[in-house]
Every structure is written in C-alpha cells, then in structure tokens.
Design a protein around this motif. Structure first.
Motif, PDB file in Angstrom:
ATOM      1  N   LEU A   5       0.890  -1.288   0.001  1.00 32.89           N
ATOM      2  CA  LEU A   5       0.024   0.098   0.216  1.00 32.89           C
ATOM      3  C   LEU A   5       0.936   1.296   0.043  1.00 32.89           C
ATOM      4  O   LEU A   5       1.761   1.372   0.722  1.00 32.89           O
ATOM      5  CB  LEU A   5      -0.817   0.001   1.264  1.00 32.89           C
ATOM      6  CG  LEU A   5      -2.093  -1.057   1.110  1.00 32.89           C
ATOM      7  CD1 LEU A   5      -2.976  -0.707   2.686  1.00 32.89           C
ATOM      8  CD2 LEU A   5      -3.059  -0.821  -0.016  1.00 32.89           C
ATOM      9  N   LYS A  17      -2.970   4.526   4.955  1.00 39.72           N
ATOM     10  CA  LYS A  17      -2.249   3.170   4.930  1.00 39.72           C
ATOM     11  C   LYS A  17      -2.005   2.463   6.073  1.00 39.72           C
ATOM     12  O   LYS A  17      -2.394   1.387   6.267  1.00 39.72           O
ATOM     13  CB  LYS A  17      -1.223   3.274   3.865  1.00 39.72           C
ATOM     14  CG  LYS A  17       0.004   4.436   4.071  1.00 39.72           C
ATOM     15  CD  LYS A  17       0.964   4.422   3.178  1.00 39.72           C
ATOM     16  CE  LYS A  17       2.311   5.129   3.509  1.00 39.72           C
ATOM     17  NZ  LYS A  17       1.894   6.517   3.927  1.00 39.72           N
ATOM     18  N   MET A  65      -2.995   4.319  -2.371  1.00 43.73           N
ATOM     19  CA  MET A  65      -4.066   5.061  -1.417  1.00 43.73           C
ATOM     20  C   MET A  65      -3.937   6.578  -1.386  1.00 43.73           C
ATOM     21  O   MET A  65      -2.896   7.369  -1.471  1.00 43.73           O
ATOM     22  CB  MET A  65      -4.208   4.539  -0.099  1.00 43.73           C
ATOM     23  CG  MET A  65      -4.523   3.145   0.003  1.00 43.73           C
ATOM     24  SD  MET A  65      -4.650   2.521   1.614  1.00 43.73           S
ATOM     25  CE  MET A  65      -5.961   3.741   2.306  1.00 43.73           C
ATOM     26  N   ILE A  79      -8.456   3.214  -1.798  1.00 47.17           N
ATOM     27  CA  ILE A  79      -7.495   2.821  -2.795  1.00 47.17           C
ATOM     28  C   ILE A  79      -8.018   3.244  -4.161  1.00 47.17           C
ATOM     29  O   ILE A  79      -9.267   3.124  -4.633  1.00 47.17           O
ATOM     30  CB  ILE A  79      -7.568   1.162  -3.022  1.00 47.17           C
ATOM     31  CG1 ILE A  79      -6.743   0.636  -1.430  1.00 47.17           C
ATOM     32  CG2 ILE A  79      -6.688   0.565  -4.208  1.00 47.17           C
ATOM     33  CD1 ILE A  79      -6.621  -0.739  -1.356  1.00 47.17           C
TER      34      ILE A  79
END
Length: 610
Positions: free
Chosen positions: A347, A355, A529, A534
């Motif tokens: 992420l 995240k 993100m 996302i």
C-alpha cells in the motif's frame, strides 16, 4: 579542486578533525576532512549514519561545541560578503552570532525542533531580519510575506499569524527554509531537509531550493543519505565513511564511474525506480561483497490468504463544552483487496492517506467501523477478545520505529522468546533453540542475545523486530514503513532478508510504504491510497508501467531517480493540495467503484477528490 577561472570558493574546509569527550576518553566524530563549496554550487555530502556528515556541518556553524564537540584541528575558511576571509575555527562566539543566520543559513532535519512553539511564524521570520538587517517591523513583515510566497506557501498572510503546530510537516519545513533564506546567506547548509517528508512535498522542496540557489547564487552544502536526492540536486558529491572523506567528484562521475569500494557498495544498495521493468516477479537485490547464491524471483501461490472487503475506519473528532463527537476523520473508506499466500501487496501513498490505519484495522489494533477481514478460514472482525488473541499468532506486525516497539528493560533473547512463552507452544530448551535459530536467520550474531535494545544500531534493532515477528511462524506480516528509517545498505539487507524468508517460509506481507523504488522491488501487487481510498490496484508491473489514475501519475512523476541524467524539472510537478479527510456526522460517503483497465488492474471511478 575548483578551476582557477571560477571565483574562489565561499567555504573551504581543510583537514577538519572533531572530537567528543566521553567517560571512556575522546571519540573522533570527523577524522580528517577537506573540501570546498563554490558560489552557486550544490555540494552533496553523503554517507550513512555515523559517518560524520552532520558533525561537519555543525562545525561550520560552530554549533558542534554546544553538543560536547571540540574542533581539535583544521581550518574552516569562509569568504565573507563585505569583509575579509576568516577562519571560522578561530572566530569568537560574538562574531559567530552575527554570521549565523545572516551569512550562513541552516535548515535542520526536524522542522519542529528548529521552530519555537510559543511564537507565531511571523514573529520567528521577522526576528532575524530585525537583528541582522536592522529592518523596521513594517519592512520585516513585508519581507516575511515575500519569503512565504517564494517558498510557495498557500495563504501566506494567514500563516504569519499561526503557530508551528498548526502547520503540516511540509509547511513547517518550508517555513524553516524561508527563515534560513531570510537574510540571503552566502552559504546554506541543509541537513537531511527532506528525509521526513512525503515524496510529492520532497519534490517541491528540492525544486524550490534549486530555483532559489540559481536566483541568489548561494552556495549550498546538502547533507543526505538518499542517493536519488543526490542525483537530483548535486553538482559535486563528497562521500564520507567513518569520519573520513573517501571520494569526491562531479555527480555524474560518482554515479557512473565510482572508484572507492564503499561508494560502489553504497550505489549498488540503492533501489532505482524502473529497475524492475519487464520483470513480473519481485527478486532480491544483488549486493556487493555478499555471497547470495542464485537470486531467484519469488512466485508465491494462487491460493488466497487474506480477503479484505469494504473496510471502513473512522476516528471521532470531539468538540464543544461536553466533548461530544462533532465530526469524523474518514481514515479508511471502503477498502477491498486480497493477498495470496507467499506474496506481497504494497500500500503506497502520502502521510495521512490511511495506509497505516488500514494495516492496524486488519489486525484490530484499531477497531474498524464496518467491513470484512478474512484470514484463511477465520473471520477476524467477528472474533471475541480471547479468540482474537489466539488468532494473532498468525498475524504479526513490524512497526516503523523498532526502538519504540522493543522493551528497553528486556534482553533481546527475552523479547524474541516472549511470543513463544505467551502462546505456550514450546518448552525452555526448545524456546532457546528457536531464538538462536531466528537470530541466525536475521543475520545477528548470537553474542547479541544478552544485549539490550539501546546497544544496537537502528538496522540491528529492526532485525530483532523481524525475528520477533517470525517467532510464531505467522501466515501474514504487516510491515508498516519497516525500512524507511534505515540507511541504504542496511535497508537493502533487511529487504533481501524479508524476501528470502518469503521464498523459504511462504509468509505473506502487507507492505506499507511511501518509497516507490522499494515498493517496486518487493511487491507482487500494489494498491495506491489517497484520502482513505485505494484509487488504483493491480499487479506491480501493470500499475508502475501504466499508471491510470491522475494521483498515481502525479506520485510517479515526483519520485527522484538515482540517476543524474534523469533529473525532474519544476514544470513536471503539478500537485493539488490534499483536501481535509474530516467530514460532518451526516456526511454519506460514496461506495468505491472500480473500472478494470487490464487483467487485475483496477482504477477508482468514484470521485476521489483528486
């Protein structure tokens, strides 16, 4: 050395030696260092923690004495604007006070420690102007406003009346740069000025410093351990190792034809964005001087381990006389992804994108508001506290700061053995054998078993944290910025270690990071993100080589590449300010809807605010 045709250097360090007095006798911080900095030139001083880079800069400012240091030998010649060249090593503190801030400016690594929390930004900016330039309050205010505009701070009039804690990290760092430039110094010393910043803010600040240097002809001494930043900024590079200069040269020569073994090892350990182009699978880095056998890519499996659906986490904002909830911070908003056994999903995003909150929500270190988290056959969000404790044997976390996550009063062997004792899976001798085996796995000598956390370096502490996370053979490890605070060579070793363990033990990683080059090296899949959602998700090569969402494209364009021939220009950078994630209680968030642009590669179609 500089050519004779160029005007003389603004600063010249000759044979500098700095010692620190300790109970065990003198410790040498800088042994014998010489280099010079010309007008309008950026000299980058690079090296790892403890190499003496910051000690050199603090010596030039004569601040090293306030930290217990002593300039034992050497000369530091400084060419003053309207006066003779002086040796700063011999200058009295009264004259140094008028030189500091006026003729030599300094940008420190941590902006919050460089700013006074009890004074407004305006007062701190005007103070130096009134002392050094003898400006009236009115003129000083006008100059302060002009400086804030120069460093591209939005709404500068309002910022002058605010206090440092009311600004974001990037804004505070810009204020510190404005303060350092206020009196138009001849020499600007920047000590790791972008280490703590997001990649987009870092790109803007590097471009800003480069533009200001060109406009004012200031000489810049730039201290960093980030080789990509060096490639972006430097005219010349000085490489330091254990208090000595080991190599010096023009930036292209250092990157393309390094001579000293240490410089070669340093450059080999830097992950370069674009290195993995054309490779579908992650693979460990080839490090100089280490026998790694055959370095094989890590395929993982097709079997799903973790499924996250519609994960939403919000934090209440309290206000008013009765401390009622008046609004919510939408930290994680309708996030869904899967991780396969033996694979890594990364992420990425800037500070505040959610995240870390997503990682903590999966482990229920913070309680999510809604959603599903399925680890194998276990529904994590439906577990009682007792069941959750048992399930945590399969899910472990490696935190960003290993010093904060280790107990300072327990020996390292006790800390690694603690999970084994807590879950009662082994007896005394078994535990000892397992701990020794784990120390071998993370390449720490067994003599460290009896040591305590404060006796280790940052990289060694992070290895202990990894050994502890592996103690129970977990299926999933969430690594939250696990390598961001480490030196490049240590970072490369820790990343390789994580990948080797993945190949051998089949462990899955959720890797949380803002370092795009590291993410490209370790990931099978990547999720980008922004503001809790996302915005793009897919196989790593698909997302990196064909970014579709405008935010992903902006993020990719901001990343400096460790190659001086691929410098970014200021016109490439086009970032929008990040809107607030705080919404009123009656706010209804839209669900996250995605369009598939390639097999497995999805882009958010819901309005993400970018």
């Amino acid at each position: 050395m500089l050519d004779d045709a160029i005007p003389g250097p603004i600063a010249r360090i000759e044979g500098l030696r700095v010692e620190f007095q300790t109970k065990d006798g003198p410790v040498v911080g800088v042994e014998d260092v010489s280099f010079d900095i010309g007008p309008g030139e950026t000299v980058c001083v690079v090296g790892e923690s403890g190499s003496g880079k910051s000690v050199s800069s603090l010596s030039l400012m004569r601040l090293v004495e306030y930290g217990g240091g002593d300039i034992a030998k050497g000369r530091m010649m400084f060419d003053r604007k309207d006066a003779d060249t002086i040796d700063l090593a011999q200058t009295g503190q009264d004259l140094m006070r008028s030189i500091r801030g006026n003729e030599i400016g300094m940008i420190f690594q941590e902006p919050m420690t460089a700013l006074n929390p009890v004074f407004t930004v305006g007062r701190q900016l005007t103070e130096g102007l009134k002392v050094h330039k003898r400006l009236s309050q009115k003129d000083a205010n006008a100059r302060a406003l002009e400086l804030l505009r120069q460093v591209r701070i939005p709404e500068p009039e309002r910022r002058l009346t605010q206090y440092p804690h009311e600004l974001s990290g990037g804004m505070r760092q810009r204020v510190v740069i404005a303060m350092a430039l206020a009196c138009e110094p001849r020499l600007l010393i920047a000590d790791e000025p972008t280490t703590a910043l997001d990649v987009t803010i870092q790109a803007e600040i590097l471009a800003l410093m480069d533009r200001l240097k060109r406009e004012t002809g200031t000489a810049v001494m730039f201290i960093t351990h980030d080789m990509a930043v060096v490639a972006q900024m430097a005219d010349r590079v000085v490489v330091m190792f254990r208090g000595n200069k080991v190599e010096e040269g023009p930036v292209q020569q250092i990157f393309e034809n390094p001579q000293h073994p240490y410089t070669k090892a340093l450059l080999a350990a830097v992950p370069k964005l674009g290195e993995m182009r054309g490779k579908a699978l992650p693979e460990p880095m080839k490090l100089l001087g280490r026998d790694q056998g055959s370095i094989a890519p890590i395929p993982g499996t097709d079997e799903t381990l973790l499924t996250v659906k519609g994960l939403t986490t919000r934090f209440p904002v309290k206000g008013g006389f009765l401390r009622r909830t008046v609004a919510n911070v939408h930290a994680v908003e309708d996030v869904s992804f899967t991780i396969n056994k033996g694979q890594t999903l990364s992420l990425v995003g800037e500070s505040g994108c959610g995240k870390s909150s997503a990682g903590r929500s999966i482990l229920r270190l913070v309680e999510p508001m809604s959603g599903e988290v399925q680890l194998g056959d276990t529904n994590v969000l439906a577990l009682s506290p007792k069941e959750l404790r048992t399930a945590r044997a399969d899910m472990q976390m490696i935190f960003q700061d290993p010093f904060a996550s280790l107990n300072p009063q327990m020996s390292l062997s006790e800390q690694v053995a603690e999970p084994l004792r807590n879950f009662g899976s082994r007896s005394g001798k078994d535990i000892q054998d397992r701990v020794e085996m784990l120390f071998d796995r993370v390449e720490l000598p067994r003599s460290f078993l009896r040591r305590f956390p404060h006796e280790l370096s940052g990289g060694q502490r992070q290895r202990v944290a990894i050994a502890r996370a592996l103690a129970l053979n977990p299926k999933l490890i969430i690594a939250d910025e696990a390598v961001s605070a480490l030196d490049v060579s240590v970072q490369a070793q820790v990343l390789n270690l994580m990948m080797e363990l993945q190949a051998e033990l089949g462990v899955s990683f959720l890797f949380i990071s803002h370092d795009m080059a590291v993410v490209e090296r370790v990931s099978h899949d990547v999720g980008v993100m922004y503001l809790g959602r996302i915005v793009e998700l897919g196989p790593r090569n698909s997302v990196f080589e064909n970014p579709q969402h405008p935010y992903t494209q902006a993020l990719m364009s901001a990343v400096p590449i460790a190659d001086p021939r691929q410098r970014k220009s200021e016109k490439d950078l086009n970032f929008k300010p990040i809107p607030s994630p705080i919404h009123p209680l009656d706010y209804v968030a839209q669900p996250s809807l995605y369009k598939e642009v390639a097999p497995g590669h999805k882009v958010l179609t819901t309005d993400s605010g970018y």
